[in-house]
Design an enzyme around this catalytic site. Structure first.
Site, PDB file in Angstrom:
ATOM      1  N   THR A 170       0.839  -1.195   0.000  1.00 56.35           N
ATOM      2  CA  THR A 170       0.000   0.000   0.000  1.00 56.35           C
ATOM      3  C   THR A 170       0.873   1.244   0.000  1.00 56.35           C
ATOM      4  O   THR A 170       1.841   1.326   0.752  1.00 56.35           O
ATOM      5  CB  THR A 170      -0.965   0.072   1.200  1.00 56.35           C
ATOM      6  N   ASP A 177      -0.157   3.917   1.086  1.00 60.23           N
ATOM      7  CA  ASP A 177      -0.575   4.684   2.264  1.00 60.23           C
ATOM      8  C   ASP A 177       0.273   4.398   3.498  1.00 60.23           C
ATOM      9  O   ASP A 177       0.284   5.188   4.439  1.00 60.23           O
ATOM     10  CB  ASP A 177      -2.041   4.388   2.591  1.00 60.23           C
ATOM     11  N   MET A 209      -2.434  11.585  -1.564  1.00 61.44           N
ATOM     12  CA  MET A 209      -3.313  10.553  -1.022  1.00 61.44           C
ATOM     13  C   MET A 209      -3.103  10.409   0.485  1.00 61.44           C
ATOM     14  O   MET A 209      -2.097  10.854   1.035  1.00 61.44           O
ATOM     15  CB  MET A 209      -3.074   9.233  -1.746  1.00 61.44           C
ATOM     16  N   GLY A 210      -4.037   9.756   1.128  1.00 65.45           N
ATOM     17  CA  GLY A 210      -3.978   9.549   2.572  1.00 65.45           C
ATOM     18  C   GLY A 210      -5.317   9.912   3.188  1.00 65.45           C
ATOM     19  O   GLY A 210      -5.568  11.069   3.482  1.00 65.45           O
ATOM     20  N   GLU A 215      -5.490  14.160   1.273  1.00 66.88           N
ATOM     21  CA  GLU A 215      -6.882  14.199   0.811  1.00 66.88           C
ATOM     22  C   GLU A 215      -7.874  14.032   1.957  1.00 66.88           C
ATOM     23  O   GLU A 215      -8.984  14.533   1.899  1.00 66.88           O
ATOM     24  CB  GLU A 215      -7.123  13.116  -0.248  1.00 66.88           C
ATOM     25  N   ARG A 241       0.908   7.121  -7.467  1.00 64.18           N
ATOM     26  CA  ARG A 241       1.054   5.700  -7.158  1.00 64.18           C
ATOM     27  C   ARG A 241       1.404   4.880  -8.394  1.00 64.18           C
ATOM     28  O   ARG A 241       1.388   3.647  -8.344  1.00 64.18           O
ATOM     29  CB  ARG A 241      -0.198   5.157  -6.457  1.00 64.18           C
TER      30      ARG A 241
END
EC number: 2.7.1.90
Lengths: 396, 396
Positions: B139, B141, B186-187, B243, B302
């Site tokens: 991931t 993340d 992202m996150g 985000e 990503r």
């Protein structure tokens, strides 16, 4: 001995510092050159006399500079007013500048033209010589007349093509979740950058599926029909849209949610508006019921160091060096143009009058007639700049 | 002889295909393995029996695969329903699968856990052996419990840090025109990716100037004060915002313009909402009168092949291979965790029960107390994954 002043103007590119470094290096090795200066923030630094001396810049700094994104002197969109010309020339006279080099695009060449004419009209002379003003082309938009390619385009084009290849693999992997993606790219009036997305394909069915350029007004209904058809066939649809895309009535799609503000020169700041990607994503979602991602790389596309293109960098070096050589040979009032010949790329000075006020759009012959795609002459063109993209992939 | 089935689930990373290639290669060289299969589109392919045989995949394809973004088998967010488990196990039995490997993040490990328990509860056996289910972490993340780093994070983190370095040079060059930029990363709940932006700095004054993570609710007034102060001092302000950033009342900033839709699992699709960058840009423009650009790379972060990180790729290879070895050694119901030791990175199986239902957020000690910044322990952490960013630049 002649002193040289260099300016960087307008939006940066991944290789405009390569032109700067090449120009400095050419000055350093030319015995006719005395001092080398750079103005901070382009025309603003010229008018305000905010300069930095570059004469002794070491080779290590030049090497680093040549691979550095941004515009190291500072650039910007300063609007040169007529009443500021005397102040600018007073600064030039004070430092006995004989050669003025301006790195930039359309707006910069217009300013360069005015500066050159003011120098002639005002009788500016250093050691009995008039000011030599030479333009060095730079723009990711590739919309500059007088040159067959503008350094900066190749790197941004490579970023866009490689990004389409990369994100389309992601989108396809997620096809049971995501449906459509809209990649918004730069290009107010010219579709060169959006067109570059076509170089992402290794098979005709590969993304990008629809390329939307400002040269072709968008019929929204026909667009939605095309998106639905691509999605039915491939399970995904990747759209590349230029920020300056307009609808059939001539309105910027970017402004259909919210009017864009205008900058000091009266130009609409589309990059700061609601944007074409959010508008198209909303259209796709609300009319087709499909999920639609958006990618808005904005300045990433014109500053990504990792995807700077080596041929583009070499062209930037070529025009930087040629600008110095032309000016020292007595050329003034010209921009260094690039021409592709059977032997490779060559430079030739082009009068500002043939550059200024023009805008080089995608030729109609580069666009496919009935589809949202490019035609063979576009690929012939990009072959001349040798754009390399990692296109191949394993599919199951 | 045992047959192996491999799945890729959830959002792709630049290195999840490296894990896949390593797992296939490990199976190919292990004499206990018979057939190697991959399910298309993750859990969907498992349930529907839509598989592709990988047994004889040539080394050239594996090599290409190991550097390819996306998830080559197809991934997705298929939600595995309880009543579909018998169908999935019927497909497993039909092809006599003894080892099931799932590449994924939090949601995937939960599904893997259910599959493992169903195998035990239903008495599934091939050649007298139960099904061995092993998870392989993946991931961007980095929010997966049971592993000190998740493969995928390093590459996306490098993309973000390098992008901040690149676009900040652009923003600074344009400081007489642009004022502020907001890079949206992202996150949803974890700020690991936003935090990575801090690695862009070579001097304390360098961008990013403000890093906004979901772990810290944003006081909008304090934020505006901070933006104004940075802008006064540096002429620019570069903000990195996750985000999933929320305001003091707990509302997603991304939803303050427009409510986000929810996906099949009930999760808000923030990437498809109006977004945190447009909201913050509007705030900065309307309250401070400053121009504010937005960069929303979305899936570019990503999937960017050019900025995939070699250490990250090696970790992806390590867990892919370790997953196969663990399963063939009889391990089941575990995920391969990564642990940093003085000798480097090592793998160790972690029971699904210790992974599922957790979410690894940024530890409070990684965040600076009073500023929008990281604290020294974060840099100690990133040193363990050896993130390399080209930070140095020439300034005038």
């Amino acid at each position: 001995m002649v002193n040289v002043l260099i300016l960087q103007c307008g939006g940066p590119t991944p290789v405009v510092n390569a032109s700067l470094a090449a120009a400095i290096a050419a000055c350093q090795t030319h015995r006719a050159v005395g001092q080398i200066w750079g103005a901070r923030l382009g025309l603003q630094g010229l008018v305000q006399g905010d300069w930095v001396e570059l004469t002794g810049l070491p080779a290590t700094a030049l090497e680093r500079l040549s691979r550095q994104p941004g515009a190291a002197l500072g650039s910007g969109r300063y609007r040169l007013r007529e009443e500021e010309l005397p102040a600018a020339f007073a600064h030039l006279a004070k430092r006995r500048i004989g050669v003025l080099l301006l790195l930039g695009g359309n707006g910069t060449m217009a300013a360069a033209h005015r500066l050159e004419r003011h120098g002639v009209a005002s009788g500016y002379k250093v050691d009995g010589q008039p000011l030599r003003v030479v333009g060095i082309p730079k723009t990711v938009d590739n919309d500059l007349a007088g040159t067959e390619v503008a350094p900066g385009y190749g790197s941004a084009a490579r970023f866009i093509a490689q990004t389409v290849r990369d994100i389309s693999l992601d989108l396809y992997a997620m096809r049971n979740f995501d449906d459509v993606a809209v990649l918004e790219v730069m290009g107010r009036h010219a579709g060169w950058l959006a067109a570059a997305a076509a170089l992402a394909r290794s098979h005709p069915d590969d993304a990008p599926h629809l390329i939307l350029v400002p040269e072709r007004p968008l019929d929204e209904e026909a667009f939605l029909t095309a998106v639905a058809a691509v999605h039915r066939r491939h399970g995904i649809c990747l759209v590349v849209a230029a920020e300056g895309l307009r609808d059939s009535a001539g309105q910027f799609l970017a402004e259909k949610f919210q009017k864009a503000e205008v900058d000091a020169s009266g130009q609409r700041m589309l990059g700061l508006a609601a944007g074409v990607a959010p508008y198209l994503a909303h259209l796709v979602r609300s009319r087709l019921g499909l999920l639609c991602r958006q990618q808005r790389p904005d300045t990433i596309q014109r500053s990504c160091r990792a995807l700077a293109h080596e041929t583009d960098r070499q062209l930037a070096v070529l025009v930087g060096r040629a600008g110095v050589e032309a000016a020292l040979a007595g050329v003034s009032g010209h921009m260094v143009g690039l021409r592709h010949t059977p032997g490779g790329w060559e430079t030739a000075p082009v009068p500002f009058a043939q550059v200024v006020g023009q805008e080089r759009l995608l030729p109609a012959s580069f666009l496919a007639a009935d589809t949202y795609d490019l035609a063979p002459p576009f690929y012939d063109y990009t072959n001349t700049i040798g754009l390399s993209v990692e296109r191949e992939y394993v599919a199951f």
